[in-house]
Enzyme design. Structure first.
Site, PDB file in Angstrom:
ATOM      1  N   LYS A 129      30.115  38.896  47.200  1.00 16.57           N
ATOM      2  CA  LYS A 129      31.408  38.471  47.704  1.00 16.57           C
ATOM      3  C   LYS A 129      32.191  39.690  48.215  1.00 16.57           C
ATOM      4  O   LYS A 129      31.887  40.790  47.765  1.00 16.57           O
ATOM      5  CB  LYS A 129      32.201  37.734  46.619  1.00 16.57           C
ATOM      6  CG  LYS A 129      32.596  38.645  45.428  1.00 16.57           C
ATOM      7  CD  LYS A 129      33.786  38.119  44.718  1.00 16.57           C
ATOM      8  CE  LYS A 129      34.978  38.953  44.949  1.00 16.57           C
ATOM      9  NZ  LYS A 129      35.207  40.078  44.048  1.00 16.57           N
TER      10      LYS A 129
ATOM     11  N   LYS B 275      27.505  34.711  33.792  1.00 16.64           N
ATOM     12  CA  LYS B 275      27.929  35.101  32.444  1.00 16.64           C
ATOM     13  C   LYS B 275      27.449  34.033  31.472  1.00 16.64           C
ATOM     14  O   LYS B 275      27.591  32.836  31.753  1.00 16.64           O
ATOM     15  CB  LYS B 275      29.459  35.214  32.384  1.00 16.64           C
ATOM     16  CG  LYS B 275      30.024  36.418  33.122  1.00 16.64           C
ATOM     17  CD  LYS B 275      31.545  36.410  33.055  1.00 16.64           C
ATOM     18  CE  LYS B 275      32.111  37.498  33.935  1.00 16.64           C
ATOM     19  NZ  LYS B 275      32.505  38.687  33.216  1.00 16.64           N
TER      20      LYS B 275
ATOM     21  N   ASP C 230      27.919  35.282  42.753  1.00 12.64           N
ATOM     22  CA  ASP C 230      29.202  35.298  42.042  1.00 12.64           C
ATOM     23  C   ASP C 230      28.827  35.648  40.606  1.00 12.64           C
ATOM     24  O   ASP C 230      28.276  34.816  39.883  1.00 12.64           O
ATOM     25  CB  ASP C 230      29.853  33.911  42.100  1.00 12.64           C
ATOM     26  CG  ASP C 230      31.239  33.932  41.489  1.00 12.64           C
ATOM     27  OD1 ASP C 230      31.437  34.651  40.494  1.00 12.64           O
ATOM     28  OD2 ASP C 230      32.123  33.240  42.013  1.00 12.64           O
ATOM     29  N   HIS C 231      29.127  36.875  40.191  1.00 13.86           N
ATOM     30  CA  HIS C 231      28.598  37.297  38.886  1.00 13.86           C
ATOM     31  C   HIS C 231      29.200  36.481  37.738  1.00 13.86           C
ATOM     32  O   HIS C 231      28.627  36.404  36.667  1.00 13.86           O
ATOM     33  CB  HIS C 231      28.762  38.809  38.676  1.00 13.86           C
ATOM     34  CG  HIS C 231      30.151  39.240  38.323  1.00 13.86           C
ATOM     35  ND1 HIS C 231      31.141  39.374  39.248  1.00 13.86           N
ATOM     36  CD2 HIS C 231      30.719  39.557  37.131  1.00 13.86           C
ATOM     37  CE1 HIS C 231      32.259  39.766  38.645  1.00 13.86           C
ATOM     38  NE2 HIS C 231      32.028  39.884  37.358  1.00 13.86           N
TER      39      HIS C 231
ATOM     40  N   LYS D 262      45.904  41.824  37.630  1.00 13.72           N
ATOM     41  CA  LYS D 262      45.491  43.158  37.181  1.00 13.72           C
ATOM     42  C   LYS D 262      46.647  43.806  36.423  1.00 13.72           C
ATOM     43  O   LYS D 262      47.789  43.421  36.580  1.00 13.72           O
ATOM     44  CB  LYS D 262      45.128  44.022  38.388  1.00 13.72           C
ATOM     45  CG  LYS D 262      43.874  43.508  39.098  1.00 13.72           C
ATOM     46  CD  LYS D 262      43.088  44.625  39.729  1.00 13.72           C
ATOM     47  CE  LYS D 262      41.836  44.123  40.401  1.00 13.72           C
ATOM     48  NZ  LYS D 262      40.693  43.970  39.493  1.00 13.72           N
TER      49      LYS D 262
ATOM     50  N   HIS E  97      35.538  33.488  41.747  1.00 12.06           N
ATOM     51  CA  HIS E  97      35.374  33.296  40.301  1.00 12.06           C
ATOM     52  C   HIS E  97      36.241  32.158  39.748  1.00 12.06           C
ATOM     53  O   HIS E  97      35.774  31.321  38.992  1.00 12.06           O
ATOM     54  CB  HIS E  97      35.738  34.575  39.543  1.00 12.06           C
ATOM     55  CG  HIS E  97      35.084  35.814  40.079  1.00 12.06           C
ATOM     56  ND1 HIS E  97      33.800  35.819  40.554  1.00 12.06           N
ATOM     57  CD2 HIS E  97      35.535  37.084  40.203  1.00 12.06           C
ATOM     58  CE1 HIS E  97      33.496  37.054  40.941  1.00 12.06           C
ATOM     59  NE2 HIS E  97      34.533  37.829  40.742  1.00 12.06           N
TER      60      HIS E  97
ATOM     61  N   GLU F  72      43.301  40.944  33.493  1.00 13.61           N
ATOM     62  CA  GLU F  72      42.630  42.250  33.398  1.00 13.61           C
ATOM     63  C   GLU F  72      43.652  43.325  33.085  1.00 13.61           C
ATOM     64  O   GLU F  72      44.813  43.216  33.508  1.00 13.61           O
ATOM     65  CB  GLU F  72      41.988  42.602  34.737  1.00 13.61           C
ATOM     66  CG  GLU F  72      40.930  41.643  35.190  1.00 13.61           C
ATOM     67  CD  GLU F  72      40.235  42.175  36.427  1.00 13.61           C
ATOM     68  OE1 GLU F  72      39.301  42.970  36.249  1.00 13.61           O
ATOM     69  OE2 GLU F  72      40.643  41.836  37.541  1.00 13.61           O
TER      70      GLU F  72
HETATM   71  C1  BG6 Z   1      35.229  41.323  40.667  1.00 19.06           C
HETATM   72  C2  BG6 Z   1      36.535  41.684  41.297  1.00 19.06           C
HETATM   73  O1  BG6 Z   1      34.570  40.360  41.422  1.00 19.06           O
HETATM   74  O2  BG6 Z   1      35.459  40.828  39.361  1.00 19.06           O
HETATM   75  C3  BG6 Z   1      37.256  42.714  40.455  1.00 19.06           C
HETATM   76  O3  BG6 Z   1      36.296  42.200  42.588  1.00 19.06           O
HETATM   77  C4  BG6 Z   1      37.405  42.231  39.038  1.00 19.06           C
HETATM   78  O4  BG6 Z   1      38.516  43.026  41.012  1.00 19.06           O
HETATM   79  C5  BG6 Z   1      36.071  41.769  38.496  1.00 19.06           C
HETATM   80  O5  BG6 Z   1      37.895  43.316  38.274  1.00 19.06           O
HETATM   81  C6  BG6 Z   1      36.234  41.120  37.143  1.00 19.06           C
HETATM   82  O6  BG6 Z   1      34.968  40.851  36.638  1.00 19.06           O
HETATM   83  P1  BG6 Z   1      34.709  40.838  35.082  1.00 19.06           P
HETATM   84  O7  BG6 Z   1      33.283  40.461  34.931  1.00 19.06           O
HETATM   85  O8  BG6 Z   1      35.022  42.219  34.580  1.00 19.06           O
HETATM   86  O9  BG6 Z   1      35.662  39.823  34.502  1.00 19.06           O
END
Ligand code: BG6
Length: 509
Positions: A170, A204, A199-200, A362, A262, A238
């Site tokens: 992405k 999870k 989309d990681h 953030k 996400h 975050e």
């Molecule tokens: C990413 C965003 O896709 O996901 C980042 O670009 C964000 O800005 C991150 O910090 C958050 O991922 P995770 O796995 O740490 O919750």
């Protein structure tokens, strides 16, 4: 998705129900941050846990001139930052690491990459299956995909090629138009089955568990609807700031960075109907139905559905941190939001009238990702005369980070002679009594890509539906004559803009 059963936990290729075929993973953008921070550590962990094919090659490509040995040295020192690297593990893993410098917009460079890949396979007598992982800025996705195509590397089953897959990180475009345009370009050389949009969040463990929890238990699904649920909150808070990504973030902001992907996936997993089968197509189709039912925002009353914020200076974990506008690479009068909260309705039978509150930002108090299902209050309290008090409604928390857990809160009698209620929780910690290896999200997406399983990847239709929802909002915010008016500043280390407070609710609409 790779299915792990207890019976196949020991032994080679134990994480998958299929054997992993030989392949070469070509990382385009190998000198970048993503490669050293995420991709190579994930590949190395997979290797250590027998999660890679018996024979594999990893070929790093980027503009930087490096020899394979220099590339190995670079990777070795970045791996060493996070772990004690066992010398013999490293030696055997690094025997499969190679490097080839390329020019991203030069077809002859890709033709010579094709020759190089062929020669590797010839030497090891392995089939020419390839994954092209684009770890490059999105602005050059189209160019690089075109070059791969022109060098004949996208064609499957021709000129000695086996299968060929392309992995795209992405953001998939920055609005509906650019997302469609990118997709058309990818499809000039690749078929949909060859395109893996990552989309990681989907990989999870606890995010995947949402489906198991909802659809492998019969007690939750009957109450998972408007009759029993009052509202749903999905939070991805975050504590980190923009870090070293100001260049990207100034163009993206929180809506593109977290919501288009996400947050919408978490929404879909929470709200979707049960698919007929746990397979990529039925699962992804049900998610698409959710996206189609998301009610477009009324642009004339955006403030009733959306709050945007930007962090100022503050204190996090006892340390002073600077505000977004002071971050290196950020414009001193930037109006890019680093926080958003939105109220979404899903116009279907199951969810009519139930607000979904999506919130991400953030530099908030801490890192926390969770989904809270707030049930309705009891319809009638028989205790009101004795207790004279409000009875707290049940809620269910699906914790994703830091606690990977499921918590159900309910009321019980407080021990004693006086009639008193107390809220108690029933907790399940995801890793309790668990067996088997826990995979990082990148490890899982890599395995699924080798297997050709697209369940954990975005479908283009979903990408476009989410952009169709967000693009008018982004446009409205970005075209607004005084964008700063839409932004609520908040202190770093706080819970977000003051307006949110602890129990903020958007006006009823
Ligand atoms: C990413 C965003 O896709 O996901 C980042 O670009 C964000 O800005 C991150 O910090 C958050 O991922 P995770 O796995 O740490 O919750």
């Amino acid at each position: 998705m790779a299915i792990v059963t207890e019976s196949n936990i020991a032994g080679k290729n134990c994480f998958t129900e299929k054997n992993l075929e030989h392949c070469t993973i070509v990382i385009i953008g190998a000198s970048g941050d993503l490669t050293s921070r995420k991709l190579v550590p994930a590949l190395f962990n997979l290797y250590l846990n027998n999660g890679l094919p018996d024979a594999f090659h990893i070929v790093g490509c980027s503009r930087t001139e490096l020899s394979s040995q220099e590339f190995k040295n670079k990777i070795q020192s970045s791996l060493k930052k996070d772990r004690d690297l066992n010398f013999s593990d490293w030696q055997s893993f690094s025997a499969s690491l190679f490097y080839k410098s390329i020019n991203y917009d030069d077809v002859s460079s890709f033709i010579s990459l094709a020759e190089y890949l062929k020669s590797l396979d010839k030497k090891s007598n392995t089939p020419a299956n390839r994954i092209f992982y684009l770890a490059i800025p999105p602005s050059i996705y189209k160019t690089v995909a075109k070059m791969i195509g022109q060098a004949g590397l996208a064609e499957e089953g021709k000129n000695g090629n086996g299968w060929s897959r392309i992995v795209v990180e992405k953001p998939f475009g920055r609005d509906l138009e650019s997302a469609t345009d990118l997709d058309q370009s990818l499809h000039e050389d690749f078929k949909e089955s060859q395109i893996f949009r990552i989309d990681h969040y989907l990989a999870k463990e606890t995010v995947q568990n949402i489906l198991m929890f909802r659809f492998a238990n019969s007690i939750f699904e009957p109450i998972w609807n408007r009759r029993y649920i009052d509202n749903v909150s999905i939070t991805a808070a975050e504590s980190v700031g923009v870090e070293h990504r100001a260049g990207y973030y100034e163009q993206a902001g929180v809506l593109r960075d977290m919501f288009q992907n996400h947050m919408m996936q978490l929404l879909a997993l929470t709200a979707m109907d049960p698919p007929s089968l746990f397979q990529a197509k039925p699962v992804r189709d049900e998610k698409i139905r959710v996206f189609r039912a998301v009610r477009p925002f009324s642009l004339s009353s955006l403030k009733d559905f959306l709050i945007l914020g930007q962090y100022g200076a503050g204190v996090i974990d006892g340390k002073e941190v600077i505000g977004y506008r002071e971050e290196s690479g950020v414009s001193p009068d930037s109006v890019i939001p680093t926080f958003a909260m939105m109220k979404i309705f899903i116009d279907n039978w199951r969810w009519q009238g139930v607000p979904f509150y999506l919130m991400s930002g953030k530099r908030l108090t801490g890192k926390m990702t969770q989904i809270v299902i707030q049930f309705k209050e009891v319809p009638h309290s028989m205790f009101r005369k004795v207790l004279g008090e409000h009875i707290t409604a049940n809620h269910l928390i699906l914790g994703i980070y830091p606690d990977e857990r499921i918590t159900l809160t309910f009321q019980t009698k407080n021990p004693g002679t006086k009639v008193c209620l107390r809220s108690v929780t029933m907790d399940f910690f995801y890793h309790q009594n668990s067996q088997g290896q826990i995979f990082d999200a990148y490890e899982k997406v890599l395995i699924d890509c080798i297997l050709g399983d697209q369940m954990l990847f975005w479908q283009q239709e979903g990408v476009e539906l989410c952009w169709s929802f967000l693009t008018p909002i982004l446009k409205e915010c970005e075209d607004c004559s005084d964008r700063s008016k839409l932004l609520h500043l908040y202190d770093a280390g706080s819970r977000g803009p003051d307006i949110i407070g602890s129990s903020y609710r958007f006006p009823d609409k």
